[in-house]
Design a protein around this motif. Structure first.
Motif, short mmCIF file in Angstrom:
data_model
loop_
_atom_site.label_atom_id
_atom_site.label_comp_id
_atom_site.label_asym_id
_atom_site.label_seq_id
_atom_site.Cartn_x
_atom_site.Cartn_y
_atom_site.Cartn_z
N UNK A 66 0.82 -1.21 0.00
CA UNK A 66 0.00 0.00 0.00
C UNK A 66 0.86 1.26 0.00
N UNK A 67 1.93 1.25 0.78
CA UNK A 67 2.80 2.42 0.86
C UNK A 67 3.53 2.66 -0.47
N UNK A 68 4.04 1.59 -1.06
CA UNK A 68 4.75 1.73 -2.34
C UNK A 68 3.82 2.25 -3.42
N UNK A 69 2.61 1.72 -3.49
CA UNK A 69 1.65 2.16 -4.51
C UNK A 69 1.19 3.59 -4.27
N UNK A 70 1.02 3.97 -3.01
CA UNK A 70 0.60 5.33 -2.70
C UNK A 70 1.65 6.33 -3.17
N UNK A 71 2.91 5.99 -2.98
CA UNK A 71 3.99 6.87 -3.43
C UNK A 71 4.08 6.88 -4.95
N UNK A 72 4.05 5.70 -5.54
CA UNK A 72 4.26 5.59 -6.98
C UNK A 72 3.09 6.12 -7.80
N UNK A 73 1.89 5.69 -7.49
CA UNK A 73 0.74 5.99 -8.32
C UNK A 73 -0.06 7.22 -7.88
N UNK A 74 0.09 7.60 -6.62
CA UNK A 74 -0.70 8.73 -6.12
C UNK A 74 0.17 9.90 -5.66
N UNK A 75 1.46 9.83 -6.00
CA UNK A 75 2.40 10.94 -5.77
C UNK A 75 2.37 11.47 -4.34
N UNK A 76 2.36 10.57 -3.38
CA UNK A 76 2.46 11.00 -1.98
C UNK A 76 3.94 11.10 -1.64
N UNK A 77 4.49 12.26 -1.96
CA UNK A 77 5.94 12.46 -1.94
C UNK A 77 6.57 12.23 -0.58
N UNK A 78 5.85 12.48 0.50
CA UNK A 78 6.42 12.32 1.83
C UNK A 78 6.83 10.88 2.11
N UNK A 79 6.30 9.93 1.34
CA UNK A 79 6.62 8.52 1.54
C UNK A 79 8.00 8.15 0.98
N UNK A 80 8.59 9.04 0.19
CA UNK A 80 9.90 8.74 -0.38
C UNK A 80 10.95 8.54 0.70
#
Length: 229
Positions: A66-80
């Protein structure tokens, strides 16, 4: 997490990308799943020809997925940042006693980057490099690989079909070919599935006389054989 991201999450009513708990982009418990894991060498089954030893920090499922997809597909930059810290663990395990390395991310096509609005793997790799540098490692990012032939959509393809689809897809940018010769290089990606993408990246580097040390990823799917089995 940067104060700006925490403030925006609070004001805008953010939630954890892993468990959907109200608050920050990733809660303490979900962050620990990423950054307190023990990296391991894991091979796809079957393993594509030319794939160098792949080290993963954790399994690609549940909260991690879920975290990887949120960063990759939904541009949640803080997860980087937390994803970069997770990748850093796999890099450290791959290096062993080594303290210096070039991190070479698997490239995405320009159209894919435009569609997503960012380059998620490049962002994670940069975060991993910063994290390791603060720990005394000499780590730099090498944007050496580029897409020279865009492969077809990989969805639904078998491991063998993926390997054929990716053959010859990557090349090395000329300005990097000599620079990385005789340098310690690790290929990095966010997720390891069949290994075909990383195997093609290994081939592209090897074809230009750049033998990588191995591969490091944040997470690996469970369809694989553990090291030594």
């Amino acid at each position: 997490m940067p104060l700006r991201d925490a403030f925006m999450d609070l004001v805008l009513g953010g939630s954890c990308a892993g468990c959907d708990r109200p608050g920050s982009s990733i809660c303490r418990s979900c962050r620990a799943i990423l950054t307190a894991a023990t990296p391991y060498v894991t091979w796809p089954d079957p393993s594509p020809a030319g794939l160098l030893p792949p080290t993963a920090t954790t399994a690609y499922d549940g909260i991690v997925r879920e975290v990887i997809l949120a960063h990759k597909e939904h541009a949640r930059y803080a997860l980087a940042k937390p994803l970069g810290e997770a990748l850093a663990l796999a890099v450290q395990a791959s290096l062993g006693c080594g303290r210096a390395v070039w991190l070479c991310p698997v490239p995405s096509s320009r159209s894919t980057v435009r569609k997503r609005g960012h380059d998620p793997l490049r962002r994670i790799t940069a975060a991993a490099a910063r994290h390791l540098s603060r720990q005394g490692y000499d780590v730099r990012v090498a944007d050496a690989l580029t897409v020279v032939r865009r492969p077809a959509d990989q969805a639904g393809l078998s491991a063998g079909e993926r390997a054929a689809n990716l053959a010859g897809a990557f090349g090395v940018r000329s300005r990097w070919a000599e620079r990385l010769t005789a340098q310690p290089v690790l290929l990095v990606d966010d997720v390891l599935t069949t290994g075909s993408t990383l195997a093609e990246a290994c081939r592209a580097l090897s074809a230009r006389g750049i033998p990588a040390l191995g591969c490091a990823v944040v997470a690996a799917t469970r369809r694989r054989v553990a090291s030594g089995s």
